[in-house]
Write a protein that holds these residues in place. Structure first.
Motif, PDB file in Angstrom:
ATOM      1  N   GLN A  44       0.669  -1.104   0.171  1.00  0.00           N
ATOM      2  CA  GLN A  44      -0.051  -0.396  -0.194  1.00  0.00           C
ATOM      3  C   GLN A  44       0.891   1.405   0.152  1.00  0.00           C
ATOM      4  O   GLN A  44       1.918   1.772   0.074  1.00  0.00           O
ATOM      5  CB  GLN A  44      -0.665   0.164   1.529  1.00  0.00           C
ATOM      6  N   ARG A  45       0.384   2.130  -0.504  1.00  0.00           N
ATOM      7  CA  ARG A  45       1.298   3.539  -0.393  1.00  0.00           C
ATOM      8  C   ARG A  45       1.513   3.865   0.732  1.00  0.00           C
ATOM      9  O   ARG A  45       0.237   3.595   1.534  1.00  0.00           O
ATOM     10  CB  ARG A  45       0.366   4.514  -1.090  1.00  0.00           C
ATOM     11  N   GLU A  46       2.319   4.183   1.599  1.00  0.00           N
ATOM     12  CA  GLU A  46       2.814   5.159   2.644  1.00  0.00           C
ATOM     13  C   GLU A  46       3.413   6.050   3.100  1.00  0.00           C
ATOM     14  O   GLU A  46       4.120   6.768   1.526  1.00  0.00           O
ATOM     15  CB  GLU A  46       3.993   3.847   3.778  1.00  0.00           C
ATOM     16  N   LEU A  47       3.041   6.960   3.984  1.00  0.00           N
ATOM     17  CA  LEU A  47       3.741   8.559   4.692  1.00  0.00           C
ATOM     18  C   LEU A  47       5.032   8.087   4.452  1.00  0.00           C
ATOM     19  O   LEU A  47       5.660   7.361   4.615  1.00  0.00           O
ATOM     20  CB  LEU A  47       2.790   9.113   5.298  1.00  0.00           C
ATOM     21  N   VAL A  48       5.523   9.077   3.666  1.00  0.00           N
ATOM     22  CA  VAL A  48       6.830   9.880   3.530  1.00  0.00           C
ATOM     23  C   VAL A  48       7.617  10.261   4.799  1.00  0.00           C
ATOM     24  O   VAL A  48       8.477  10.290   5.785  1.00  0.00           O
ATOM     25  CB  VAL A  48       8.453   9.184   2.644  1.00  0.00           C
ATOM     26  N   ASN A  58       7.154  16.371   8.936  1.00  0.00           N
ATOM     27  CA  ASN A  58       7.008  14.623   9.923  1.00  0.00           C
ATOM     28  C   ASN A  58       7.165  13.153   9.688  1.00  0.00           C
ATOM     29  O   ASN A  58       7.186  14.255   7.789  1.00  0.00           O
ATOM     30  CB  ASN A  58       5.318  14.961  10.429  1.00  0.00           C
ATOM     31  N   TYR A  59       8.165  13.163   9.826  1.00  0.00           N
ATOM     32  CA  TYR A  59       8.376  11.847   8.970  1.00  0.00           C
ATOM     33  C   TYR A  59       8.208   9.905   9.977  1.00  0.00           C
ATOM     34  O   TYR A  59       7.664  10.060  10.664  1.00  0.00           O
ATOM     35  CB  TYR A  59       9.839  11.641   9.514  1.00  0.00           C
ATOM     36  N   ALA A  60       7.649   9.153   8.657  1.00  0.00           N
ATOM     37  CA  ALA A  60       7.971   8.304   9.000  1.00  0.00           C
ATOM     38  C   ALA A  60       9.523   7.352   9.521  1.00  0.00           C
ATOM     39  O   ALA A  60       9.497   7.830   9.815  1.00  0.00           O
ATOM     40  CB  ALA A  60       7.428   7.201   7.485  1.00  0.00           C
ATOM     41  N   VAL A  63      12.609   6.181   7.685  1.00  0.00           N
ATOM     42  CA  VAL A  63      13.097   7.022   7.428  1.00  0.00           C
ATOM     43  C   VAL A  63      13.755   8.233   8.341  1.00  0.00           C
ATOM     44  O   VAL A  63      14.474   9.650   7.673  1.00  0.00           O
ATOM     45  CB  VAL A  63      12.207   8.054   6.426  1.00  0.00           C
ATOM     46  N   LYS A  64      13.308   8.645   9.348  1.00  0.00           N
ATOM     47  CA  LYS A  64      13.826  10.053  10.590  1.00  0.00           C
ATOM     48  C   LYS A  64      15.788   9.099  10.183  1.00  0.00           C
ATOM     49  O   LYS A  64      15.804   8.279  10.557  1.00  0.00           O
ATOM     50  CB  LYS A  64      13.435   9.182  11.499  1.00  0.00           C
ATOM     51  N   SER A  84      21.256   7.990   2.664  1.00  0.00           N
ATOM     52  CA  SER A  84      21.696   6.518   2.904  1.00  0.00           C
ATOM     53  C   SER A  84      20.606   5.475   2.593  1.00  0.00           C
ATOM     54  O   SER A  84      20.532   5.102   3.252  1.00  0.00           O
ATOM     55  CB  SER A  84      21.663   6.415   4.859  1.00  0.00           C
ATOM     56  N   LEU A  85      20.557   5.095   1.478  1.00  0.00           N
ATOM     57  CA  LEU A  85      19.353   5.307   0.637  1.00  0.00           C
ATOM     58  C   LEU A  85      19.402   3.275   0.854  1.00  0.00           C
ATOM     59  O   LEU A  85      20.366   2.528   1.293  1.00  0.00           O
ATOM     60  CB  LEU A  85      19.344   4.890  -0.566  1.00  0.00           C
ATOM     61  N   LYS A  86      18.368   2.906   1.125  1.00  0.00           N
ATOM     62  CA  LYS A  86      18.275   1.168   1.201  1.00  0.00           C
ATOM     63  C   LYS A  86      17.633   0.266   0.047  1.00  0.00           C
ATOM     64  O   LYS A  86      16.914   1.087  -0.343  1.00  0.00           O
ATOM     65  CB  LYS A  86      17.990   0.855   2.518  1.00  0.00           C
ATOM     66  N   PRO A  87      18.147  -0.697   0.317  1.00  0.00           N
ATOM     67  CA  PRO A  87      16.631  -1.724  -0.832  1.00  0.00           C
ATOM     68  C   PRO A  87      14.780  -1.560  -0.927  1.00  0.00           C
ATOM     69  O   PRO A  87      14.435  -1.258  -1.340  1.00  0.00           O
ATOM     70  CB  PRO A  87      17.475  -2.729  -1.203  1.00  0.00           C
ATOM     71  N   GLU A  88      14.877  -1.540   0.658  1.00  0.00           N
ATOM     72  CA  GLU A  88      13.447  -1.638   1.078  1.00  0.00           C
ATOM     73  C   GLU A  88      12.818  -0.093   0.410  1.00  0.00           C
ATOM     74  O   GLU A  88      11.653   0.235   0.945  1.00  0.00           O
ATOM     75  CB  GLU A  88      13.426  -1.485   2.105  1.00  0.00           C
ATOM     76  N   ASP A  89      13.528   1.117   0.795  1.00  0.00           N
ATOM     77  CA  ASP A  89      13.645   2.347  -0.026  1.00  0.00           C
ATOM     78  C   ASP A  89      12.917   2.634  -1.157  1.00  0.00           C
ATOM     79  O   ASP A  89      11.930   3.327  -1.954  1.00  0.00           O
ATOM     80  CB  ASP A  89      14.461   3.153   0.168  1.00  0.00           C
TER      81      ASP A  89
END
Length: 123
Positions: A44-48, A58-60, A63-64, A84-89
């Protein structure tokens, strides 16, 4: 009407950075809150992150400390600095904005979405 156009997505290795931009245009009286959302395949679409017109953010939790949302009210543009990007991003990132739009008989509230920009993080 109001248009939101995202840019800045792409393919990047884990640990690297990207900066997304969201430019709003049209019959804008005032840009209120703006936000970034993302949707990964099968999820589902989620807030970042969100940012008010006054700059409150405000952050999820996911990603904080890595992502920073900002805006330039003079340019009607919001940004998302992703470090610091991750594959799960990996996801399609969408911009959203609450806008006071200039209509024929005055202003009205409008919630707009961009078309999305793909971010892919390889491991």
């Amino acid at each position: 009407q109001v248009q939101l156009v995202e840019s800045g997505g792409g393919l990047v290795q884990a640990g690297r950075s990207l900066r997304l931009s969201c430019a709003a245009s049209g019959n804008i009286f005032k840009l209120n809150a703006m936000g970034w959302y993302r949707q990964a395949p099968g999820k589902q679409r989620e807030l970042v992150a969100t940012i008010t017109n006054g700059g409150s953010t405000n952050y999820a939790d996911s990603v904080k400390g890595r992502f920073t949302i900002s805006r330039d009210n003079a340019k009607n543009t919001a940004y998302l600095q992703m470090n610091s990007l991750k594959p799960e991003d990996t996801a399609v990132y969408y911009c959203s904005a609450d806008v006071s739009v200039i209509g024929t008989w005055g202003t009205y509230a409008y919630n707009g979405w961009g078309q999305g920009t793909q971010v892919t993080v390889s491991s």
